[in-house]
Scaffold this motif. Structure first.
Motif, PDB file in Angstrom:
ATOM      1  N   LYS A  36       0.881  -1.112  -0.042  1.00 19.66           N
ATOM      2  CA  LYS A  36      -0.072   0.027  -0.027  1.00 19.66           C
ATOM      3  C   LYS A  36       0.866   1.117  -0.114  1.00 19.66           C
ATOM      4  O   LYS A  36       1.930   1.367   0.798  1.00 19.66           O
ATOM      5  N   ARG A  70      -7.691   1.404  -5.746  1.00 18.51           N
ATOM      6  CA  ARG A  70      -8.799   0.530  -4.960  1.00 18.51           C
ATOM      7  C   ARG A  70      -9.780   1.772  -4.033  1.00 18.51           C
ATOM      8  O   ARG A  70      -9.177   2.606  -3.299  1.00 18.51           O
ATOM      9  N   SER A  73      -9.631   2.661  -0.412  1.00 16.04           N
ATOM     10  CA  SER A  73      -8.562   2.055   0.152  1.00 16.04           C
ATOM     11  C   SER A  73      -7.074   2.783  -0.127  1.00 16.04           C
ATOM     12  O   SER A  73      -6.335   2.804   0.774  1.00 16.04           O
TER      13      SER A  73
END
Length: 465
Positions: A36, A70, A73
Motif C-alpha cells: 500500500k 482501490r 482504500s
C-alpha cells in the motif's frame, strides 16, 4: 516514502521525478506487489509538494501499470510486473523468425543492440528544430475546427501542395486524384483491399518489402516473385510469369528499392508499362524514399500519368516517423472509392499530423532538412563503401541515394550465418531471406549506410571475413 528524493532545481518536473522514482523502486523490488502506498496528502506533506502534483504522478503510475487504485482504500503496487527477457539474442530472434521479424526488431529494439539493418535514421541526424517550429505553427492556428473530424480525402491545402510536388516529377494530377493516408502502409493496405480479392495473384519484387508480403498473405493474395536486377525487375522473367498466371497487379519500387537500393532504368520502365498493358495488370509504385534522391529520375507514374499506375508517397521516412502521413495519387474514380474505404476502416484523416506536414513544407524547413539529409547519406554511402570493399564485400549496385545497400561476402553462402555471428556480438543484421516472399535463403543482406562504419560492425566484419 523516505527512499524518494525530489529536487526543485532539476529541469525534470516534480511529477516526472515522482513517477521515475516509484517506477525504479517497483522495478528493483524495493516496493513489492500489493504494497500500500502512502496517502497522497501524507506524501505531499513529507516531500513539501502540492497534493495536485502527487495525485497527477499517482494517476500516471496507474496508467503505466505500476499502481492500482482501490476505492476507499488508496493506491497499491500492482501485481505481476513484466520481466526482462535475458535470452541470448540469437535464440530470442530465432523464436519467431518470419517477415515480421524485421519489423519487430525495428520497432522494439530495447536490448541495447546495434541494429545496422534498421530503417531508422540516427537520432542525432533528426531535425527537432524543424519539428518544433512546425508544431508551433500548427498550435498558433488551432481553432474549434481542429476539434472536428478531418476531411475524408485529407487536408485540402496539403493535397493542393502535393499537386505541385508531383508536377516536379512530371506527374500531373487534379485535387480529386490525391488521397492522404496514415503513411504509405495504410495507402498500400487500402489499395490491396480495393484492387484484390482472396485468391488473386500479384507480381512482387524479389527481394522486396517484407511488410508487403505479410499484408498480402494476411489477405489471401498469392505473391509471384520477380527477380530484381540492378536496373529494375527482370522483365523477361516477368513476362513468362504474366503469360502463365495473368496477375492482377504488380507492386514495385521503381526508385531506391528496398532492400537493394536499385533504381529502374528508363528503358525498363517503358517496357514494364507496355507489359502491364499487354497482360492487363495494374502497377502500384511505392515511392516512399523519393525525397532521399537528388537526381531527377522518371517514375512509372510520370510515363503513365496515373492511367494504370497507383502512385504512393510518404513523409514518414524523411520528416518524422511519428507524423504517419502518406498519400496515393491515382485515377479520380479510384481515389473516390479508396476514400470511401478509408472512411469505413479509419473514419477520416488525422488533421493535426497533416497540418504539421503542411507547415513543414510551406515554411521551407522540410526542403532544407532533406537537403542536409541527402548530403549526409551520400557521404555515409561513400564511407561505407570505402570501409567494406577492401574486406571483400560485394555490392548489388551503387544506389543513387537513400539509406540501404544490398551486400554479400563470397565467404558466406548464407547471410543467416552472418546474422548469427553478428547477434552473438550484440549486432542486429537482417538476413536477406526476410526480404523474400518465400523466406528462401540468400547470401545477400541489407545494411543501413548510416551505421556502415560503426567500429563494432567493422571489427566484426574484420574478424569473420
Amino acid at each position: 516514502m523516505a527512499l524518494i528524493q525530489l529536487s526543485t532545481a532539476s529541469k525534470i518536473s516534480l511529477v516526472e521525478q515522482i513517477v521515475d522514482r516509484i517506477k525504479n523502486l517497483v522495478d528493483s523490488g524495493s516496493l513489492r506487489s500489493g504494497t500500500k502506498m502512502t496517502s497522497i496528502r501524507l506524501f505531499a506533506r513529507q516531500h513539501l509538494v502540492s497534493v495536485h502534483t502527487v495525485a497527477d504522478a499517482f494517476e500516471r503510475l496507474v496508467a503505466l501499470g505500476y499502481l492500482e487504485s482501490r476505492p476507499r482504500s488508496g493506491f497499491f503496487v500492482k501485481q505481476s510486473r513484466p520481466t526482462v527477457d535475458k535470452r541470448n539474442p540469437t535464440e530470442k530472434f530465432a523464436k519467431a523468425f518470419d517477415h515480421l521479424w524485421q519489423m519487430r526488431s525495428h520497432l522494439s529494439n530495447d536490448d541495447g543492440l546495434l541494429d545496422v539493418s534498421t530503417g531508422k535514421l540516427p537520432k542525432e541526424w533528426m531535425d527537432p528544430d524543424m519539428v518544433k517550429a512546425s508544431l508551433k505553427s500548427v498550435a498558433s492556428k488551432i481553432d474549434s475546427g481542429m476539434m472536428q473530424y478531418g476531411e475524408p480525402y485529407g487536408y485540402l491545402p496539403l493535397r493542393t501542395l502535393l499537386l505541385s510536388k508531383l508536377s516536379d516529377l512530371g506527374i500531373y494530377a487534379q485535387p480529386d486524384q490525391v488521397l492522404l493516408t496514415q503513411g504509405a502502409s495504410q495507402a498500400m493496405d487500402l489499395i490491396i483491399r480495393y484492387l484484390l480479392r482472396p485468391g488473386d495473384k500479384v507480381l512482387v519484387d524479389d527481394p522486396g518489402y517484407f511488410n508487403l508480403f505479410s499484408n498480402l498473405q494476411m489477405q489471401g493474395i498469392e505473391p509471384l516473385p520477380v527477380r530484381r536486377n540492378h536496373d529494375g525487375p527482370d522483365l523477361d522473367m516477368l513476362e513468362k510469369i504474366a503469360q502463365q498466371h495473368r496477375p492482377s497487379v504488380m507492386f514495385t519500387q521503381s526508385v531506391l528499392q528496398t532492400p537493394t537500393g536499385s533504381t529502374i532504368s528508363p528503358g525498363n520502365a517503358y517496357r514494364l508499362l507496355r507489359l502491364s498493358e499487354q497482360y492487363d495488370f495494374r502497377l502500384v509504385e511505392n515511392d516512399a524514399y523519393a525525397d532521399m534522391l537528388s537526381e531527377q529520375v522518371p517514375r512509372l507514374a510520370t510515363l503513365d500519368q496515373l492511367s494504370r499506375v497507383f502512385y504512393v508517397g510518404s513523409f514518414s521516412k524523411t520528416l518524422s516517423v511519428s507524423a504517419r502521413v502518406g498519400y496515393v495519387a491515382a485515377p479520380a474514380n479510384s481515389i473516390k472509392d479508396l476514400a470511401n474505404m478509408k472512411m469505413i476502416t479509419s473514419i477520416t484523416s488525422a488533421q493535426l499530423s497533416e497540418k504539421f506536414v503542411f507547415h513543414a513544407l510551406t515554411e521551407g524547413l522540410y526542403r532544407r532538412s532533406t537537403e542536409r539529409l541527402k548530403l549526409r547519406l551520400a557521404s555515409s554511402l561513400t564511407d561505407t563503401e570505402n570501409a567494406l570493399r577492401p574486406l571483400g564485400f560485394q555490392f548489388f549496385c551503387r544506389p543513387l541515394g537513400g539509406k540501404f545497400i544490398w551486400i554479400r561476402h563470397p565467404k558466406f553462402d548464407s547471410s543467416s550465418d552472418i546474422w548469427k555471428l553478428a547477434a552473438n556480438a550484440g549486432i542486429i543484421i537482417a538476413p536477406g531471406k526476410v526480404f523474400r516472399n518465400g523466406m528462401q535463403d540468400t547470401p545477400w543482406f541489407r545494411l543501413n549506410v548510416c551505421y556502415g562504419t560503426e567500429p563494432a560492425l567493422i571489427e566484426l566484419f574484420k574478424s569473420i571475413c
